[in-house]
Design an enzyme around this catalytic site. Structure first.
Site, PDB file in Angstrom:
ATOM      1  N   VAL A 189       0.875  -1.178   0.000  1.00 56.87           N
ATOM      2  CA  VAL A 189       0.000   0.000   0.000  1.00 56.87           C
ATOM      3  C   VAL A 189       0.909   1.224   0.000  1.00 56.87           C
ATOM      4  CG1 VAL A 189      -1.908   1.146   1.163  1.00 56.87           C
ATOM      5  CG2 VAL A 189      -1.661  -1.344   1.335  1.00 56.87           C
ATOM      6  N   ILE A 190       1.328   1.624  -1.186  1.00 60.29           N
ATOM      7  CA  ILE A 190       2.315   2.688  -1.338  1.00 60.29           C
ATOM      8  C   ILE A 190       1.690   3.883  -2.058  1.00 60.29           C
ATOM      9  CG2 ILE A 190       4.634   3.272  -2.155  1.00 60.29           C
ATOM     10  CD1 ILE A 190       4.618   0.960  -0.165  1.00 60.29           C
TER      11      ILE A 190
ATOM     12  N   GLU B  32       6.497  -8.308 -13.352  1.00 57.06           N
ATOM     13  CA  GLU B  32       5.698  -9.314 -14.058  1.00 57.06           C
ATOM     14  C   GLU B  32       6.527 -10.016 -15.128  1.00 57.06           C
ATOM     15  OE1 GLU B  32       1.244  -8.981 -14.992  1.00 57.06           O
ATOM     16  OE2 GLU B  32       2.197  -8.392 -16.889  1.00 57.06           O
TER      17      GLU B  32
END
Length: 268
Positions: free
Chosen positions: A38-39, A219
């Site tokens: 949660v940045i 990814e």
């Protein structure tokens, strides 16, 4: 498909009996960890993420949430079920969203080696801009678990957006690649995810040393890892649905869904 070419199960609704699986995992007293980052502006997603997880994620099992954040005050105090805990971990909020997403591998690796190896048996790593919409239980657990990206389910490997520059440590040739895996969800046995995150972090550092980044950042490195270290279980796009990708006809149960957002604003 319900089975990969290397005989790993692909989990769809109806391919398992959850009652039998729950009994097996309860007997083992399995503990599950969940990491989420949660940045910066992604703090707007965390309350919905945690509340929906408490409703749908691993109901009846022991769960430890590990919330990485640059703003401890942004993490809500929500009511947790029995056997569930939440720990907030303070980290640096980088200016570039690419740096934030790529540093996840290092932080998860270090968390595992420093303490989580003794606290949980399996660990699930998720993006914050996801919402649980349906039950997700122990059917997802395995040694190494990847999730098929909903936008590439029926595409040929030539359409996969892998890193194609052969100088990159994330490189995958045009004629290789089994599936295209989303980076928003991966997991597995805690010691296996240590190896995965360590490998991906090392690959990023190799590229950084020659001043390049793989096309889709963490990814891309994850997809490279899965090409040569095959997942032992695959999850269908039920577990990473996105309303602007893929065919909803094929995926009838959408268990974990990306929250609609203005990407430019939340990554600014």
């Amino acid at each position: 498909m319900t089975l990969s070419p290397w005989l790993a199960p692909i989990v769809w609704d109806g391919t398992y009996n959850l009652d039998i699986l729950n009994e097996q995992f309860h007997r083992r007293g399995v503990r599950i960890g969940l990491t989420v980052f949660v940045i910066r502006k992604y703090k707007i997603f965390i309350q919905n993420f945690l509340q929906s997880a408490e409703t749908f994620f691993m109901t009846g099992h022991k769960v430890s949430y590990y919330v990485f954040t640059d703003d401890i005050n942004a993490i809500p105090n929500i009511s947790l079920g029995e056997g569930r805990s939440l720990e907030v971990l303070k980290v640096t909020g980088y200016k570039r969203w690419q740096d934030i997403t790529m540093r996840r591998m290092q932080l998860i690796r270090d968390l595992i080696s420093e303490r989580v190896i003794n606290e949980v048996d399996y660990i699930v790593c998720l993006d914050a801009d996801l919402e649980f919409k349906d039950s997700i239980g122990v059917e997802i657990l395995g040694d190494v678990v990847g999730v098929i990206h909903p936008g590439f389910l029926a595409e040929s490997r030539q359409a996969f957006t892998h890193e194609r520059r052969d100088i990159s440590a994330g490189y995958i040739p045009n004629d290789e690649g089994d599936f295209y895996y989303t980076g928003c969800f991966f997991g597995g046995a805690v010691e296996k995810i240590y190896k995965l995150t360590n490998h991906c972090h090392d690959a990023m550092m190799q590229d950084k040393a020659i001043n390049i980044e793989a096309l889709w950042h963490d990814e891309s490195y994850l997809n490279r890892y899965f090409l040569y270290h095959k997942p032992t279980k695959l999850l269908s796009p039920e577990y990473a649905w996105n309303d602007y990708y893929g065919s909803p006809i094929v995926v009838k149960r959408k268990r974990l869904v990306h929250v609609p957002k203005d990407t430019n604003k939340v990554r600014d």
